[in-house]
Scaffold this motif. Sequence first.
Motif, PDB file in Angstrom:
ATOM      1  N   ARG A  94       6.302  -0.627   7.563  1.00  0.00           N
ATOM      2  CA  ARG A  94       5.677  -1.640   8.483  1.00  0.00           C
ATOM      3  C   ARG A  94       5.366  -2.732   7.461  1.00  0.00           C
ATOM      4  O   ARG A  94       4.938  -2.621   6.206  1.00  0.00           O
ATOM      5  CB  ARG A  94       4.625  -1.210   9.150  1.00  0.00           C
ATOM      6  N   PHE A 140       0.831  -1.251  -0.094  1.00  0.00           N
ATOM      7  CA  PHE A 140       0.151   0.024   0.158  1.00  0.00           C
ATOM      8  C   PHE A 140       0.824   1.355   0.070  1.00  0.00           C
ATOM      9  O   PHE A 140       1.846   1.204   0.746  1.00  0.00           O
ATOM     10  CB  PHE A 140      -0.892   0.069   1.083  1.00  0.00           C
ATOM     11  N   VAL A 175       2.039  -5.835   2.702  1.00  0.00           N
ATOM     12  CA  VAL A 175       1.277  -7.192   3.315  1.00  0.00           C
ATOM     13  C   VAL A 175       1.921  -8.258   2.729  1.00  0.00           C
ATOM     14  O   VAL A 175       1.633  -8.578   1.598  1.00  0.00           O
ATOM     15  CB  VAL A 175      -0.226  -6.900   2.682  1.00  0.00           C
ATOM     16  N   PHE A 220       2.718  -6.268   7.550  1.00  0.00           N
ATOM     17  CA  PHE A 220       1.868  -6.974   8.102  1.00  0.00           C
ATOM     18  C   PHE A 220       2.077  -8.833   7.603  1.00  0.00           C
ATOM     19  O   PHE A 220       2.032  -8.821   6.345  1.00  0.00           O
ATOM     20  CB  PHE A 220       0.463  -6.454   7.428  1.00  0.00           C
ATOM     21  N   ARG A 221       1.972  -9.656   8.399  1.00  0.00           N
ATOM     22  CA  ARG A 221       1.929 -10.779   7.855  1.00  0.00           C
ATOM     23  C   ARG A 221       0.498 -11.297   8.084  1.00  0.00           C
ATOM     24  O   ARG A 221      -0.130 -11.389   9.047  1.00  0.00           O
ATOM     25  CB  ARG A 221       2.911 -11.741   8.891  1.00  0.00           C
ATOM     26  N   PHE A 229       3.760   0.118   3.037  1.00  0.00           N
ATOM     27  CA  PHE A 229       3.232  -0.866   3.762  1.00  0.00           C
ATOM     28  C   PHE A 229       3.140  -2.004   3.160  1.00  0.00           C
ATOM     29  O   PHE A 229       2.786  -2.132   1.972  1.00  0.00           O
ATOM     30  CB  PHE A 229       1.808  -0.526   4.222  1.00  0.00           C
TER      31      PHE A 229
END
Lengths: 285, 285, 285, 285
Positions: free
Chosen positions: C148, C113, C127, C150-151, C125
């Motif tokens: 960042r 993102f 993912v 995210f998993r 970001f």
Amino acid sequence: MKVGFIGLGQMGSAMAANLVKAGHAVTVWNRSPGKDDALVAAGAVLADTPAAAAQGDVVMTMLADDRALEAVVFGEDGILDCPALHVSHSTIGVALADRLAGERQRYVAAPVFGRPPAAEAGKLFVVAAGADDLIDLCEPVFEAIAQRVFRVGTTPSAANLVKLSGNFMIMAAVEAMAEAMTLAEKGGVDRATLLEVLTGTLFSAPVYKTYGDMLVADKFKPAGFAAPLGLKDMNLVDAAAGASRTPMPLLGIVRDHLRTAIALEGEDVDWAGAGLAVRRAAGLD
Amino acid sequence: MKVGFIGLGQMGSAMAANLVKAGHAVTVWNRSPGKDDALVAAGAVLADTPAAAAQGDVVMTMLADDRALEAVVFGEDGILDCPALHVSHSTIGVALADRLAGERQRYVAAPVFGRPPAAEAGKLFVVAAGADDLIDLCEPVFEAIAQRVFRVGTTPSAANLVKLSGNFMIMAAVEAMAEAMTLAEKGGVDRATLLEVLTGTLFSAPVYKTYGDMLVADKFKPAGFAAPLGLKDMNLVDAAAGASRTPMPLLGIVRDHLRTAIALEGEDVDWAGAGLAVRRAAGLD
Amino acid sequence: MKVGFIGLGQMGSAMAANLVKAGHAVTVWNRSPGKDDALVAAGAVLADTPAAAAQGDVVMTMLADDRALEAVVFGEDGILDCPALHVSHSTIGVALADRLAGERQRYVAAPVFGRPPAAEAGKLFVVAAGADDLIDLCEPVFEAIAQRVFRVGTTPSAANLVKLSGNFMIMAAVEAMAEAMTLAEKGGVDRATLLEVLTGTLFSAPVYKTYGDMLVADKFKPAGFAAPLGLKDMNLVDAAAGASRTPMPLLGIVRDHLRTAIALEGEDVDWAGAGLAVRRAAGLD
Amino acid sequence: MKVGFIGLGQMGSAMAANLVKAGHAVTVWNRSPGKDDALVAAGAVLADTPAAAAQGDVVMTMLADDRALEAVVFGEDGILDCPALHVSHSTIGVALADRLAGERQRYVAAPVFGRPPAAEAGKLFVVAAGADDLIDLCEPVFEAIAQRVFRVGTTPSAANLVKLSGNFMIMAAVEAMAEAMTLAEKGGVDRATLLEVLTGTLFSAPVYKTYGDMLVADKFKPAGFAAPLGLKDMNLVDAAAGASRTPMPLLGIVRDHLRTAIALEGEDVDWAGAGLAVRRAAGLD
């Protein structure tokens, strides 16, 4: 005429049988065997390959979807370069129709309206598009299967667009009736009574009678035309609409409701089961 | 019979004229004067007040909306407590119909399907609901105005719900055709050709012919039935659907498209102009 | 680490530059030449083929659509059987993601993102989905490009589904704002004032600020993210929803409005231009 | 200041308590008795009639709907001609707001954003519209109940339109999340994981956190804000949109889904239960 017929499902078998009955020399082929016994008994010849069925005057194809037609045309022993005029009856997408017309082969698009009983009675409606002289060639075979032929243009995919539009219109009528019937029922009016008024006044067309009766009976199994096939057709409409940048909000609703019908009732529900999405969302049943 | 008739718009005048022609003793009243000359010339009597028109056997009302009917029933010199049986032909909401039936008065709901030419020919469809003996009383007057009477129940508002559902179904058919025609046109298929195929096959009902021709011609002025009135009716459907907790996504679309038609074309566009919303959103015109 | 990077568009170039800056040994490849000058000047090595860029530890791909990624993976000199772990950043469909994961290759899905400025700042970001040990391997490269990570699961396509859902949510917010702003404007309330209240209260997220400003300014050219690409993404969401039988009526609206934006404004309009469909349907502009 | 407060529901009681706490001389009135004990204990005075509560500087009203406010203003012993400035906090329709402003009385529209805990903490958002000098007069009382005041214009109904737009935006975010979460869940992605990614990236606003948690938990009872009240608000939005000829397709969806939530779950379901309509249509639960 020397006619090949490829695709012996419920519709195709009935069409081929009428061709035999009309005196044409019919050669048939189907991917899975065993569908041709009655036809052979009636006088049809069984071909070993699609190409073998496409050596006469015309070869008619009636297949389940784009993929099946691609296999028969472009696959091994396909009909692409065969001498027969290809008359395509399947409900396929506009893009594939354009591709088929763009290849070297002689090609007429001729999708049909009508369910199996109409096919058996030779009472289909044929929507034909392509070069006029090619459609002229087809008239003797159309006569054997159809009560009426509409010519809608010289670009073959025009016929497919009309066919897809018609299927969309059917689903639109189902949605409209499902909403009106649900409103009526929740307001204390019998659905059958509503339908009687509608079909007795402005809505006296077969689409309202046939599908209205199904909705009133809430009977969607066994499927006459299964929801996944209906959804496939609506996805073809959607693809055509996307390509031409045409917003179709009502199409969005019927696609959603077909998904709901399948999610709630399984793959073997009739496409008119889309009406169930409305009932359930209103808390009925 | 001694018949009062209140509301002499295009529809009401034609209905009252047929009552006179059939030999009934007709007394008429209209809020704005000057609508009654032809009727009086033909033999109708002019009443001074609504109540004065409701002293006979039946008093029929044919008014533009809920508000107009409320004024005639509950307003000054209204018909609420008059002896005549009230036969309400207007397209009104379910809530008002329930209220009228709940008051002391004898009441039959009898909304009609048909446009002005059908009213003039005495060929309307009447959808009647109420006590059976009361509807029996109305048969002689219905015979003068209608080609067929449907009885849909003993709760008067049932007839209004059926009428509203029918109007919704008309708009639904307009939306379906507008989407299909726009898709076809953007794909190179003539709209008139598409319509010919549709009405020649599964869609052979008056609703598709009448409104299909308007859509093909893109001619929505002057309005036969103006979009603001159509939107008013759709709002009545919406109110009934809200009260019974019935989701109606297709209704949402047609209400939006009626708003668009009015926003783009003004108040005097026909309600079939809702189809313009689809064309414009696709970049046509 | 030895890193390959394939796909040097606006996003990919910025990501690759940050990898070089972070000290990784970066080999780059792009289908059309000339996108790599700055990267080579900064220390990247130019590969002759996709496969040549996939001989190190990881190969990251950032491509425009399914077709472009298929060409790089399955095409001539593709990366399918190369030793490097494939880290796929592109916004692709769930079906292709499943196919890639199902082939023999080691594979991590890692869509991002963020718009180009975030890519340049190394503040994307990520993912990520795939086997945990494989994602662990990627952490050093993710650190160079993302603020960042995210998993979201061990099935790679889960990451694509989350990414597609996020893009749908953006369009949903655009639609909501466009409708509210149009209502406000037609009611005499300034759109900027409405937006100030919204983002000052419950709607204080970047999605409302970024896209709200674009809607208030009615400025959708040049496109930051072009409507045809946005429509492609929404079609991928639609395909996933169709496969899992999930009705998504709001998705239907935004797909229609993207079509309208393109029909009215051309291919080079920003995807936030979907909001124009609402304004125009209300008769504004 | 001398302040009257009418309407002691959950929100109104908290607001009145904060006015007392801030040192204002508060007179309260509520239609049903017994809601005022704590307030009187804290120092408020109980009025016998609405008019008796409207003799000071301002009278603030916080009522459930249009009808309740109409009763208090236009009914027996209503506040219409009282000397106090009327500050209307209720979420009411644009038409009623215009009517109130059109009457002789001095009038400020000041609807609020925030749920009961925010009201208790004096942390509401006030959206005010009206003559500037009148709003200036209100600042001391706004300070007691709000964390921030937005001025959105001099026409009072502008504030109501903004408030209604905000409530629509909440429901739009609920719909978007419900669709995305359903798609994710059917694709094997945990809803909580999806929400974490969304609120950790572009969607970091309270609306997504508050309602996202409710959707993940599938817990909609007891209702914080009941669906019938939410539907009432959406109907007010619809009425405003209809009056200004603004199509709002997303509004249509959320109104339908609120109806479904009530049809399936009863009147006491939270308005976020609209998300259930999506889950159920996908065959979940």
